[in-house]
Each structure stands twice: as C-alpha cells, then as structure tokens.
Design an enzyme around this catalytic site. Structure first.
Site, short mmCIF file in Angstrom:
data_model
loop_
_atom_site.label_atom_id
_atom_site.label_comp_id
_atom_site.label_asym_id
_atom_site.label_seq_id
_atom_site.Cartn_x
_atom_site.Cartn_y
_atom_site.Cartn_z
N ASP A 123 8.59 52.11 17.66
CA ASP A 123 8.17 50.73 17.45
C ASP A 123 8.56 49.82 18.61
OD1 ASP A 123 10.85 50.87 16.78
OD2 ASP A 123 10.68 49.81 14.88
N THR A 124 9.69 50.08 19.26
CA THR A 124 10.04 49.27 20.44
C THR A 124 9.04 49.50 21.56
OG1 THR A 124 12.36 49.56 19.86
CG2 THR A 124 11.88 48.60 22.00
#
Length: 721
Positions: free
Chosen positions: A451-452
């Site tokens: 997700d980062t």
C-alpha cells in the site's frame, strides 16, 4: 503537539530536564533522530515550529475566525500542517502507542553496558510515568488495561534507568504486577526478554529452534514463509535461545529476581511455567497442535539434540541476521528485531565491533520525544506514508492551485523521488523484490510495502500530471513500481502488506506469541487491495500502453476480492487502522474507481447504510480500538475527527445522494477545528495484529483536509444546514 496524557502529580517526583534543548536531526535519507544539545548549541539553533509542535511548546500562531466554507476549513488546516513540513520535504510522526517496544532498546543498552545517550533516561522515565494506568501498571499499548507483559517489561525499564524500588511509581507497579500473579505469567516475548536479562530461566521459555532455518525452503512451515515481521523477530530469538545467551548477574539483576515474582526466585521450577500466561494478557491461546509440538521440541532439546546440528542452526540464524542488518544498513524492519539483533551482534561480535556500534546508533532512529517524554516508535518513522497522503490531499482538494502551496508540493515530490528503491537487496534473506518500490518509512529501511508503494505511486502520478511540476520520476521507474505491485496479488485475489502470501492460513495454528492475532502469514486486506487498485487506475491514465491487459485483469480480480470481503451488515473490517470506518473509506474508493456507486451498486448501498447507522447526533463518527480486538463496531465516548473524515469520504466515494447527513459530518469537522487550523488529538487511530493500538496523529490533519476539499468539489463549497 498536544500530549495524549500527562500526569504532573507523578512526573514531578522524578528528574525533569529542559525540553527546549532537544533538536530533531534529519539525515540525507530522511532518517529522524532527536539530540539533546547544550545551551550554547541551542542558542545557535533556535527551535523550529515543527520542533516546538512535537515538544508541546506554544507555537504562537495567529488565531483565525471559524471557517465559513468546507474549502476554507481545508485551507486553514493545510496552512497549519505546512508549518510542520521538514526541510527535506517530508512530514514526521511520533507513531507511538505500543508499550512493549521501549524495553528492547533499554535492555540492549543495559546488556551491552552501553551508556545511555544524554537525556534518554529522564525522558523515558517521564513517558512511562505519564502513561501508567490508574492501578499502577501498563498495558500492551497506552490505551490498554494493565497486563503482566506491559507491567513487567516497563517496571524493569524503570529500575534499569535508575528508579529506586521504593519510589511510589515503582511500588505501585510492583504491587499491580504481583496482583496479576507476577512476571511468571509473561507471554512468550516477555519470557524471552527476561531470560536474556538473566531474570528468568531459559528452561521456562517455549522452544524457538534455530534449526528451523536449516529446513528445505519447500516445506510449507519453513520460517521463510512466515509473515516477515514474525520471521525477523523469531530469527534473533532463535539464535539467543539456541545459545542460551544471557547477561551476567549483577546487583540489579539479583534485586529484580526478588521483585518480579510472587514466589522466591530460587524455588521456581521455570520449566513448569512455559505455558503460564496471565488471563489478562492472553489474546490468542495456544492450539493443542502447538502445545504438542512444543512438548516434542522440548524433549528433542533435552535428550536428542546433537551439538553439530545446534551449531549449524545458530550459524545459519546468524547469517540471516547479518543479511537483514546489511540490507537495511542496520535499521532492521522494525524496533523489535532491531533491538534483538543488537543484542545478538553484541554477544557474537563484541561491543567494539563495527556492526554493534552501527546497531546502537540505529536504535536512535526509533526514539521520539514529545510532551510526555521519550518513546520508541513502531518503525523508524512514517516518512513516505505521511508524505504520500498529504500530496494526495492537496491535489484532490484542489489546494494545489494556491501559489503559496506549490513549493511545499515540489519539495514533497522531490522527497518521494529520492525515496524510491532503485537497487535490489543482496543475499538470500527471504525478502520480496524491492526494486521500484517505496518503503513505509524511508529508503534506509527499504522494505517493499504494497500500500505504501501504491499510495506513493499515486501521489507522484497526481502531482506529475499537473502542469506546474517536474516529472522527476520517469516512466521506466514508474513501470518498475507497477511491476512490483503486479507481482503481489494473492490467490484469493487480494493484496497483502509486504509480500504475497507464501503458505496457508493454517499456520496460525502455530502462533506462539499469545498476545497477537493473525501474525504467522501474510493476509489480504481490503485497505492494501484498494491502494493497489487506485494506483493502477492512475497509472493507466498516465502510461496507458504498459501491461494494460494485465493491469485491467488485476484490477477486476482485486475488485472481486473487495466485494467478497464485505460483511453481511455492509461493513469491512480494517486491519491497519480503527476500524470499520477506515476500511469503508478504502473499499468504497475501489468500487467508485470502477464506476460503482450508491445508485447502481448494492455493495455501495449496503456500505452507506451501515455507516449512516453509526452516525452520532453531533454529525460525527467514533470508533474504539476494541472494534479491532473484538471484530464488533465499538464506539468511544465522543465523536472523533479522524473516523468522521473516513466515514464521510466513504459516503462521498459512493456518491450518496442525500447531502444532509454528509453535510452534518462536514459541519462537525469544521466545528472541531481549532483557531490555529489544526484538530485535536483524542484517541489513537491505528492498529496492528488485531490487538495493538498505535497513533497516527497526522491522520486528523491530512484526512480532514482531503475530505473537506473532496466534499467541496463534489457537492459544492457551501452548507445548507
């Protein structure tokens, strides 16, 4: 930054130091370390606004009248938040809450007889005092009830740092610990640390065989297939357990042996207490399978283990420790294994070795100072994560159009440009491909996070699509990022956190930690999956020809996963923040990206109905960390800004047709805004491993800005009620 909790009646009983002498240093890779300087140095280097904010000093900012429109409120919010941007372009965060982290750093310094840096001891003592519960103990996190784990670990920390056993804080903590049955009821990680300190016998620690690392990689339960945080914690634990390493006895250790237990230390048969866990600590009980395996392993260690196999196992474990150290420049994936690796290196290579000295220095990266004192963060920062969401908020709200904000955006883009990982890790350390990814914190730590990487990619694409900003991250590098993401989809069509799942969820039957849930393997999450969907959508607009069919197929499959994960009541469970409002914001965003809204999608309709059923009379929403623990929507006493922003964003994503409940929530956000443009911190926002709450104090700032601006764009920049 306002303190979450300060107890002046207790903190005044210990040493106070001049907080104005702390300075925040930022290195070339975005690493954040606090240094206690002299008065002469402080005069040459006055406190910045960001430093004042983090330390709790008055910022002396002008007071603004209440905002009249949502967009004006968003602008006020960013006018405040931009003052906290650091010179290299990123935003910093305390990322605090867990109460089992600081012990690792303190124990590493004590075991290695390394002097504590200036200012650390009094500030750590202050933090622990300010976060004692009313009964005198500590929990697994700052909002949790007192546990044996939290109380025993932090009691030992206070004693190591010089607090006398007769001090009122120590006395109350010890009394509470004894009421809970004493340190004999510590969970596995606590028993490990106490054994390392020579305050518990290794015979009383359930087996942690380093020989597991000698197994063929294809075996389904090989530790290389475990969730990366777990395997990298049990790696040094296995090395220490295999060698039965412990610090020498001294007068303090002998005192602690008397203070930590209800029974006389010498009369305890520790082997009988491997599975003695206090009821208040126990979140994930052992399965019968695990207990039987532990029994077999204990017999193996006692009667059958050949010395040559032990040597091979510990040697292999140490090789992997070195690979982890070298690939992260001794930062390690997180604070728990960073402290454990430090102790392993001390015993193996000695205090004068370069590796040990590097480890000790890297522990500084995890430490943070705020009004309550010094804490150890959940990682070495949130640099990339926070900066990515801030950029998205500025673009999606339309605030990027303000000339005054453009230099901030340019600096933040430059920061993300520098943080993308451009080299592959070395050695067989079981890490997933990192080339092209963005890490959660900074490039030094360097672990791929789905997700980062996705949120950073999306932030870069949003900014580089605007006319006034350079295209710093070129097409080949953007494609590398997409390549990383596309390789991470799980068989159930969702996306996990650090890497694709490598073995089955049945591995949870072997979860030995007792205080955490869902830790043994990677799981798919609606939050991570949505981040991927939105990033890939943005990429296809920016570079439409690259792997288009694969991307579309990945998105469609991921959407199927998101739909599948909706509960019958219309909610999604959030695993990385609190809880159902957080997951709803992501899940509704992924569906909206596919043109699925309230009017044409039953899934969105159910989601909206669930959220609206939880709206409070003041227009806000509220969720407690207990929602994550129990899996049931649970509220706190008052509405919370962050959860309100998430719920509103979900309704806006779904294009809910009645603006009145949304407007009511927007009015709550605007009314909650302080005169300096900020919002107040009331409760922790994050969670991990189902049972540990952790703070993301910047969430209340950039998510509020994002939601207010998004409402103004979609519903109009005005209020009707």
């Amino acid at each position: 930054m306002e303190a979450c909790r300060v107890r002046p009646e207790l903190s005044k009983t210990v040493e106070q130091i001049d907080k104005s002498l702390w300075r925040l240093n930022i290195d070339s890779a975005g690493g954040e370390t606090w240094e206690y300087v002299t008065k002469e140095e402080a005069e040459k280097r006055p406190l910045t606004i960001a430093e004042k904010y983090f330390l709790g000093f008055d910022l002396d900012l002008p007071k603004r009248p209440p905002a009249k429109t949502p967009l004006e409120s968003a602008e006020y919010g960013y006018e405040f938040f931009r003052r906290l941007q650091l010179p290299d372009g990123h935003w910093a965060s305390p990322y605090e809450g867990p109460m089992f982290l600081i012990c690792g750093a303190v124990f590493a310094f004590y075991i290695s007889q390394t002097p504590f840096p200036k200012g650390w001891a009094p500030e750590i003592i202050q933090y622990l005092i300010n976060h004692t519960n009313d009964d005198g103990g500590w929990g697994i996190h700052t909002e949790g009830v007192s546990t044996v784990f939290g109380t025993s670990m932090n009691y030992v920390v206070l004693r190591i740092l010089g607090m006398d056993a007769g001090h009122p804080v120590a006395t109350r903590a010890r009394n509470r610990l004894h009421e809970l049955g004493g340190a004999i009821g510590c969970p596995h990680w606590g028993k490990f640390w106490l054994a390392t300190l020579n305050c518990y016998d290794w015979d009383g620690v359930n087996p942690i065989p380093p020989e597991l690392w000698l197994l063929p990689d294809w075996i389904p339960f090989h530790p290389g297939k475990w969730w990366c945080h777990v395997r990298l914690v049990y790696l040094p634990m296995g090395y220490m357990y295999g060698e039965r390493l412990k610090c020498p006895k001294d007068s303090l250790i002998m005192q602690l042996r008397k203070e930590l237990y209800v029974e006389n230390y010498d009369s305890i048969n520790f082997a009988d207490h491997r599975n003695t866990i206090s009821d208040v600590d126990l979140y994930f009980p052992h399965t019968q399978i695990l207990d039987r395996l532990n029994w077999i392993l204990e017999k193996y260690f006692t009667y059958l283990r050949p010395s040559w196999l032990k040597k091979l196992g510990t040697r292999r474990a140490y090789e992997l420790i070195k690979i982890e150290d070298q690939n992260t420049d001794y930062s390690c994936i997180g604070p728990v294994n960073a402290a454990m690796n430090t102790v392993c290196v001390y015993f193996h290579e000695g205090p004068s070795s370069k590796a040990f000295q590097k480890h000790i220095q890297r522990l500084h990266d995890f430490m943070w100072v705020q009004p309550e004192g010094m804490l150890m963060r959940g990682t070495n920062g949130l640099q990339v994560w926070e900066t990515s969401f801030t950029l998205q908020a500025l673009v999606e709200s339309g605030l990027y159009e303000k000339e005054a904000f453009k230099p901030d955006i340019a600096k933040a883009l430059e920061f993300l440009d520098r943080q993308q990982i451009r080299t592959q890790y070395e050695g067989s350390g079981y890490r997933y491909n990192s080339l092209g990814a963005w890490p959660f914190s900074n490039i030094t730590q360097g672990y791929t996070v789905s997700d980062t990487t996705s949120e950073a990619l999306r932030a870069v694409l949003l900014v580089q699509s605007l006319p006034d900003f350079e295209k710093l991250v070129d097409i080949p590098r953007l494609r590398l990022s997409v390549d990383v993401i596309l390789g991470m989809q799980n068989e159930n069509l969702g996306f996990a956190s650090y890497e694709p799942a490598r073995t089955g969820e049945w591995m949870e039957l072997l979860n030995p930690a007792e205080v955490f849930g869902n830790i043994m393997v990677e799981y798919s999450y609606p939050e991570c999956t949505t981040s991927v969907i939105l990033a890939l959508r943005a990429f296809t607009k920016y570079d439409p020809g690259y792997r288009r069919d694969e991307i579309e197929n990945t998105i469609e499959n991921a959407l199927e996963y998101v739909v599948k994960m909706q509960r019958p009541d219309g909610s999604w469970y959030g695993s990385w923040a609190i809880c159902f409002t957080y997951a709803a914001m992501f899940a509704t965003g992924s569906l909206a990206s596919a043109g699925r809204y309230y009017e044409n999608c039953p899934v969105q309709k159910k989601a909206c109905e669930f959220l609206l059923s939880k709206q409070r009379p003041d227009g806000g929403w509220s969720e407690s960390y207990m929602a994550c623990v129990t899996g049931v929507y649970t509220e706190t006493e008052s509405s919370l800004v962050t959860q309100t922003g998430w719920a509103l964003d979900a309704l806006i994503n779904a294009k809910y047709p009645d603006r009145k409940p949304i407007e009511k929530g927007i009015k709550f956000l605007m009314a909650s805004q302080k005169s300096d443009g900020s919002w107040q911190q009331k409760s922790m926002e994050g969670i991990f491993n189902k049972n540990v709450a952790i703070a993301y104090p910047n969430y209340k700032l950039y998510f509020s800005i994002y939601t207010l601006g998004k409402f103004a764009k979609q519903y109009g920049n005005y209020l009707t009620i």
